[in-house]
Design a protein around this motif. Structure first.
Motif, PDB file in Angstrom:
ATOM      1  N   TYR A  86      -9.941  -4.594 -16.190  1.00 46.18           N
ATOM      2  CA  TYR A  86     -10.748  -3.402 -15.927  1.00 46.18           C
ATOM      3  C   TYR A  86      -9.857  -2.401 -15.227  1.00 46.18           C
ATOM      4  CZ  TYR A  86     -11.013  -5.559 -11.289  1.00 46.18           C
ATOM      5  OH  TYR A  86     -10.710  -6.127 -10.088  1.00 46.18           O
ATOM      6  N   ARG A  87     -10.317  -1.161 -15.138  1.00 46.43           N
ATOM      7  CA  ARG A  87      -9.577  -0.176 -14.367  1.00 46.43           C
ATOM      8  C   ARG A  87     -10.056  -0.243 -12.925  1.00 46.43           C
ATOM      9  NH1 ARG A  87      -9.204   6.349 -13.805  1.00 46.43           N
ATOM     10  NH2 ARG A  87      -7.902   6.174 -11.946  1.00 46.43           N
ATOM     11  N   GLY A  88      -9.180  -0.650 -12.070  1.00 49.23           N
ATOM     12  CA  GLY A  88      -9.490  -0.708 -10.642  1.00 49.23           C
ATOM     13  C   GLY A  88      -8.995   0.545  -9.953  1.00 49.23           C
ATOM     14  N   SER A  89      -9.038   0.507  -8.635  1.00 51.43           N
ATOM     15  CA  SER A  89      -8.561   1.669  -7.867  1.00 51.43           C
ATOM     16  C   SER A  89      -7.598   1.228  -6.792  1.00 51.43           C
ATOM     17  CB  SER A  89      -9.736   2.398  -7.249  1.00 51.43           C
ATOM     18  OG  SER A  89     -10.463   1.529  -6.414  1.00 51.43           O
TER      19      SER A  89
ATOM     20  N   ALA B 259       0.824  -1.199   0.000  1.00 49.43           N
ATOM     21  CA  ALA B 259       0.000   0.000   0.000  1.00 49.43           C
ATOM     22  C   ALA B 259       0.861   1.253   0.000  1.00 49.43           C
ATOM     23  CB  ALA B 259      -0.920  -0.007   1.210  1.00 49.43           C
ATOM     24  N   SER B 260       2.045   1.160   0.587  1.00 52.32           N
ATOM     25  CA  SER B 260       2.917   2.317   0.629  1.00 52.32           C
ATOM     26  C   SER B 260       3.840   2.397  -0.590  1.00 52.32           C
ATOM     27  CB  SER B 260       3.743   2.291   1.918  1.00 52.32           C
ATOM     28  OG  SER B 260       4.596   1.160   1.908  1.00 52.32           O
ATOM     29  N   SER B 261       3.645   1.511  -1.549  1.00 54.00           N
ATOM     30  CA  SER B 261       4.459   1.494  -2.755  1.00 54.00           C
ATOM     31  C   SER B 261       4.334   2.829  -3.484  1.00 54.00           C
ATOM     32  CB  SER B 261       4.003   0.356  -3.666  1.00 54.00           C
ATOM     33  OG  SER B 261       4.651   0.447  -4.914  1.00 54.00           O
ATOM     34  N   PRO B 262       5.460   3.374  -3.927  1.00 53.91           N
ATOM     35  CA  PRO B 262       5.403   4.661  -4.595  1.00 53.91           C
ATOM     36  C   PRO B 262       4.827   4.604  -6.018  1.00 53.91           C
ATOM     37  CG  PRO B 262       7.636   3.819  -4.615  1.00 53.91           C
ATOM     38  CD  PRO B 262       6.814   2.876  -3.794  1.00 53.91           C
ATOM     39  N   SER B 263       4.603   3.410  -6.537  1.00 53.22           N
ATOM     40  CA  SER B 263       4.119   3.307  -7.909  1.00 53.22           C
ATOM     41  C   SER B 263       2.652   3.724  -8.022  1.00 53.22           C
ATOM     42  CB  SER B 263       4.273   1.875  -8.430  1.00 53.22           C
ATOM     43  OG  SER B 263       3.810   1.799  -9.769  1.00 53.22           O
ATOM     44  N   PRO B 264       2.347   4.676  -8.890  1.00 49.80           N
ATOM     45  CA  PRO B 264       0.953   5.081  -9.100  1.00 49.80           C
ATOM     46  C   PRO B 264       0.206   4.108 -10.017  1.00 49.80           C
ATOM     47  CG  PRO B 264       2.404   6.395 -10.456  1.00 49.80           C
ATOM     48  CD  PRO B 264       3.283   5.508  -9.639  1.00 49.80           C
ATOM     49  N   LEU B 265       0.932   3.128 -10.559  1.00 53.36           N
ATOM     50  CA  LEU B 265       0.350   2.124 -11.453  1.00 53.36           C
ATOM     51  C   LEU B 265       0.613   0.752 -10.854  1.00 53.36           C
ATOM     52  CD1 LEU B 265      -0.933   1.328 -14.212  1.00 53.36           C
ATOM     53  CD2 LEU B 265       1.404   1.343 -15.142  1.00 53.36           C
ATOM     54  N   THR B 266      -0.445  -0.031 -10.658  1.00 50.42           N
ATOM     55  CA  THR B 266      -0.297  -1.369 -10.096  1.00 50.42           C
ATOM     56  C   THR B 266      -1.059  -2.373 -10.950  1.00 50.42           C
ATOM     57  OG1 THR B 266      -2.197  -1.011  -8.631  1.00 50.42           O
ATOM     58  CG2 THR B 266       0.000  -0.545  -7.723  1.00 50.42           C
TER      59      THR B 266
ATOM     60  N   LYS C 226      -4.252   7.262  -8.987  1.00 53.28           N
ATOM     61  CA  LYS C 226      -3.727   5.908  -8.891  1.00 53.28           C
ATOM     62  C   LYS C 226      -4.489   5.041  -9.890  1.00 53.28           C
ATOM     63  CE  LYS C 226      -3.042   2.100  -5.634  1.00 53.28           C
ATOM     64  NZ  LYS C 226      -2.986   1.153  -6.677  1.00 53.28           N
ATOM     65  N   TYR C 227      -3.768   4.200 -10.603  1.00 54.85           N
ATOM     66  CA  TYR C 227      -4.365   3.316 -11.599  1.00 54.85           C
ATOM     67  C   TYR C 227      -4.017   1.875 -11.259  1.00 54.85           C
ATOM     68  CZ  TYR C 227      -5.036   7.533 -14.341  1.00 54.85           C
ATOM     69  OH  TYR C 227      -5.426   8.781 -14.775  1.00 54.85           O
ATOM     70  N   HIS C 228      -5.036   1.015 -11.234  1.00 56.34           N
ATOM     71  CA  HIS C 228      -4.837  -0.413 -10.989  1.00 56.34           C
ATOM     72  C   HIS C 228      -5.397  -1.161 -12.189  1.00 56.34           C
ATOM     73  CE1 HIS C 228      -4.207  -4.068  -8.774  1.00 56.34           C
ATOM     74  NE2 HIS C 228      -5.481  -4.407  -8.905  1.00 56.34           N
ATOM     75  N   VAL C 229      -4.558  -1.988 -12.813  1.00 58.22           N
ATOM     76  CA  VAL C 229      -4.949  -2.717 -14.023  1.00 58.22           C
ATOM     77  C   VAL C 229      -4.800  -4.216 -13.754  1.00 58.22           C
ATOM     78  CG1 VAL C 229      -4.552  -2.996 -16.503  1.00 58.22           C
ATOM     79  CG2 VAL C 229      -4.117  -0.781 -15.417  1.00 58.22           C
ATOM     80  N   PRO C 230      -5.854  -4.860 -13.242  1.00 54.12           N
ATOM     81  CA  PRO C 230      -5.774  -6.291 -12.965  1.00 54.12           C
ATOM     82  C   PRO C 230      -6.000  -7.126 -14.227  1.00 54.12           C
ATOM     83  CG  PRO C 230      -7.828  -5.389 -12.151  1.00 54.12           C
ATOM     84  CD  PRO C 230      -7.074  -4.263 -12.763  1.00 54.12           C
ATOM     85  N   LEU C 231      -5.473  -8.343 -14.194  1.00 50.78           N
ATOM     86  CA  LEU C 231      -5.681  -9.307 -15.274  1.00 50.78           C
ATOM     87  C   LEU C 231      -6.301 -10.556 -14.662  1.00 50.78           C
ATOM     88  CD1 LEU C 231      -5.308 -10.335 -18.194  1.00 50.78           C
ATOM     89  CD2 LEU C 231      -2.989 -11.052 -17.530  1.00 50.78           C
ATOM     90  N   LEU C 232      -7.519 -10.861 -15.081  1.00 48.68           N
ATOM     91  CA  LEU C 232      -8.219 -12.081 -14.663  1.00 48.68           C
ATOM     92  C   LEU C 232      -8.043 -13.084 -15.787  1.00 48.68           C
ATOM     93  CD1 LEU C 232     -11.480 -10.356 -13.377  1.00 48.68           C
ATOM     94  CD2 LEU C 232      -9.374 -10.840 -12.118  1.00 48.68           C
TER      95      LEU C 232
END
Length: 139
Positions: free
Chosen positions: A136-139, A23-30, A121-127
Motif C-alpha cells: 500500500y502507499r504509506g506515509s 527519519a532524517s534520511s534524505p530519501s523521499p522514497l522508503t 514523501k512516499y512509503h511503499v511497504p511489502l507485507l
C-alpha cells in the motif's frame, strides 16, 4: 525462542537512535519489508529500484541494495534524482525464503507505482508470507 528471533528483538530494543537517523534520511522514497508469517522484519532481502523511460518504456536501474535488520533499505533515491514518472521495486523473495530454509510460491515481487508529485514523501511497504503478499502507499 530461536537465536534468530532474539537477534531481531535485540535490534529493535537497542537501536532507539536508529529510528531517528532513518527519519532524517534524505530519501523521499522508503520501503519496509515485513515477514507477516513469522512476525519479523524481512531482513537481508535484495531490492532493486527502477525508473521507466517515458518514451521507450525501458526500465533503468537506479538502486540495488539489501534490506537491513529492520527490513528497511535507506537511501533508495535522492531528492535531486526523484522526478515524476513510473517506478518499480523488485524484491528477490525466493532468495530470502531460501535463506530461512523455506520455499515460497512467488520467486520475486515487483511493485510498480507512479510518482506525480516528487515533493511528497512516499512509503511503499511489502507485507510478505510464503504464499501471499500485499502493499500500500504509506506515509
Amino acid at each position: 525462542m530461536s537465536a534468530y528471533r532474539l537477534q531481531q528483538l535485540k535490534g529493535h530494543l537497542v537501536a532507539e537512535n536508529k529510528v531517528a537517523s532513518m527519519a532524517s534520511s534524505p530519501s523521499p522514497l522508503t520501503t519496509h519489508v515485513l515477514n507477516t508469517a513469522m512476525g519479523i522484519p524481512g531482513s537481508n532481502m535484495t531490492l532493486n529500484l527502477y525508473r521507466q523511460d517515458p518514451s521507450t518504456k525501458a526500465w533503468s536501474s537506479i538502486f540495488t541494495g539489501t534490506t537491513n535488520d529492520d527490513g528497511r533499505c535507506p537511501g533508495l533515491i535522492t531528492k535531486q534524482t526523484f522526478t515524476p514518472g513510473v517506478y518499480k521495486m523488485h524484491f528477490d523473495t525466493a532468495q530470502y525464503w531460501e535463506s530461512l530454509g523455506q520455499a515460497s510460491f512467488y520467486p520475486y515481487v515487483e511493485i510498480v507505482f507512479t510518482i506525480n508529485d516528487p515533493s511528497q514523501k512516499y512509503h511503499v511497504p511489502l507485507l510478505l508470507s510464503r504464499f501471499s503478499y500485499s502493499t500500500y502507499r504509506g506515509s
